[in-house]
Enzyme design. Structure first.
Site, PDB file in Angstrom:
ATOM      1  N   ARG A  29       0.889  -1.185   0.000  1.00 47.84           N
ATOM      2  CA  ARG A  29       0.000   0.000   0.000  1.00 47.84           C
ATOM      3  C   ARG A  29       0.912   1.215   0.000  1.00 47.84           C
ATOM      4  NH1 ARG A  29      -5.309   1.554   3.415  1.00 47.84           N
ATOM      5  NH2 ARG A  29      -6.087   0.139   1.818  1.00 47.84           N
ATOM      6  N   HIS A  63      -7.258   0.747  -6.567  1.00 46.39           N
ATOM      7  CA  HIS A  63      -7.525  -0.083  -5.382  1.00 46.39           C
ATOM      8  C   HIS A  63      -8.181  -1.380  -5.872  1.00 46.39           C
ATOM      9  CE1 HIS A  63      -7.850  -1.174  -1.345  1.00 46.39           C
ATOM     10  NE2 HIS A  63      -8.684  -0.268  -0.864  1.00 46.39           N
ATOM     11  N   CYS A  70     -16.309   1.853   0.310  1.00 46.49           N
ATOM     12  CA  CYS A  70     -15.136   1.037   0.664  1.00 46.49           C
ATOM     13  C   CYS A  70     -14.730   1.198   2.121  1.00 46.49           C
ATOM     14  CB  CYS A  70     -13.969   1.378  -0.248  1.00 46.49           C
ATOM     15  SG  CYS A  70     -13.428   3.096  -0.134  1.00 46.49           S
ATOM     16  N   ARG A  77     -13.629  -8.431   1.367  1.00 42.83           N
ATOM     17  CA  ARG A  77     -12.193  -8.183   1.173  1.00 42.83           C
ATOM     18  C   ARG A  77     -11.400  -9.440   1.564  1.00 42.83           C
ATOM     19  NH1 ARG A  77     -10.158  -3.030   1.386  1.00 42.83           N
ATOM     20  NH2 ARG A  77      -8.234  -4.069   0.761  1.00 42.83           N
TER      21      ARG A  77
END
Ligand code: CP
Ligand code: NVA
Length: 302
Positions: free
Chosen positions: A102, A129, A260, A288
């Site tokens: 990330r 993303h 999200c 996720r």
């Protein structure tokens, strides 16, 4: 599929395979069927930005697959003191089986993939993303039993989420309409990709126009990580881009709402709209875990 750097790199078939595998892994987990298919494998997770969902879901997911996750904060790594990505990638390739990153620049994850010899997963950059959008697609498919032919409306900033939504929706047969203020458009590379899809893609300044006939409304924060200094200016520029009851009543009656997270109630979404769709939003957060397990199995399994 060697890496997951951005959805632009995946074929529709690769996306479908990931969604199918995620459904299977979710079913197995819910029915107590263990799946330690990554026993003995290690995943390094480099975080140059904060995270709640990505960190916990990757760490727990790797554990459930029988592997070992290493949380690596850039504050503690030499990369935080300027050691080049080219060297870090080659060093990691000697120890680890896969890496999740990330960070800010998309180029950094692309460089990791170029210089290293192990699979690289993008856990969010300023540009994309992909793990999140795969989870979102999985959630829509669970709730609507299909993707092809549905319409998504994304209301807000032309950020990593909007960029990835456009690509993910169009590659899975959905239409997408995005509404953003002038100056906050999605990336040029994404607009060029979308231009091949004719009227399946629309960019408008009007949230009301975007949500017409929408099966799904998605939104995200107005100031992303790294843009905290622009928070006040953005609040003013995004006035009128809040997902509220008026927008919801202009969409299809059974329209889903996705976010999200983290969410800023009273900015991009009202507390009422958020709570009315909390079930979908937290299914999205849960997914996720399942989709990232599918990504790890696809990239790391022998
Ligand atoms: N949605 C998402 O990526 O959440 P985190 O920033 O908490 O990882
Ligand atoms: N656009 C947001 C997404 C957070 C998951 C950000 O980059 O901060």
């Amino acid at each position: 599929m060697k890496h997951l750097l951005k959805l632009l790199d995946l074929s529709p078939e690769e996306i479908k395979n990931l969604l199918d595998l995620a459904d299977q892994l979710k079913y197995e987990l819910k029915h107590g069927i263990a799946h330690p298919v990554l026993a003995g494998k290690t995943l390094g997770m480099v975080f140059q930005k904060s995270s709640t969902r990505t960190r916990v879901s990757f760490e727990v997911g790797m554990q459930q697959l029988g592997g070992y996750p290493l949380f690596l904060s850039s504050r503690d790594l030499q990369i935080g003191r300027g050691e080049p990505v080219q060297d870090t990638a080659r060093v990691f390739s000697r120890y680890l089986d896969g890496i999740m990153i990330r960070t800010f620049e998309q180029k950094e994850v692309e460089d990791f993939a170029t210089y290293g010899t192990i699979p690289v997963i993008n856990g969010l950059t300023d540009f994309a993303h992909p793990c999140q959008i795969l989870a979102d697609l999985m959630t829509i498919r669970e709730h609507k039993n299909k993707l092809d032919g549905l319409k998504v409306a994304f209301i807000g900033d032309g950020n990593n989420m909007m960029n990835s939504w456009i690509v993910g929706a169009l590659k899975t047969g959905m239409k997408i309409s995005v509404a953003c203020p002038e100056g906050y458009e999605p990336a040029a590379e994404v607009l060029e990709f979308a231009s091949e899809y004719g009227d399946k893609f629309e960019l408008t300044r009007s949230p009301l126009q975007a949500v017409a006939n929408a099966d799904v409304i998605a939104t995200d924060v107005w100031a992303s990580m790294g843009q905290e200094g622009e928070q006040e200016k953005r609040k003013a520029d995004f006035k009128g881009y809040c997902v509220d009851d008026e927008l919801l009543s202009a969409a299809l009656p059974d329209c889903m709402v996705l976010h999200c997270l983290p969410a800023h109630r009273g900015e991009e979404i009202t507390a009422e709209a958020f709570e009315a769709h909390a079930n979908e939003i937290f299914d999205e957060a849960e997914n996720r875990l399942h989709i990232q397990k599918a990504v790890m199995v696809t990239l790391l399994k022998d």
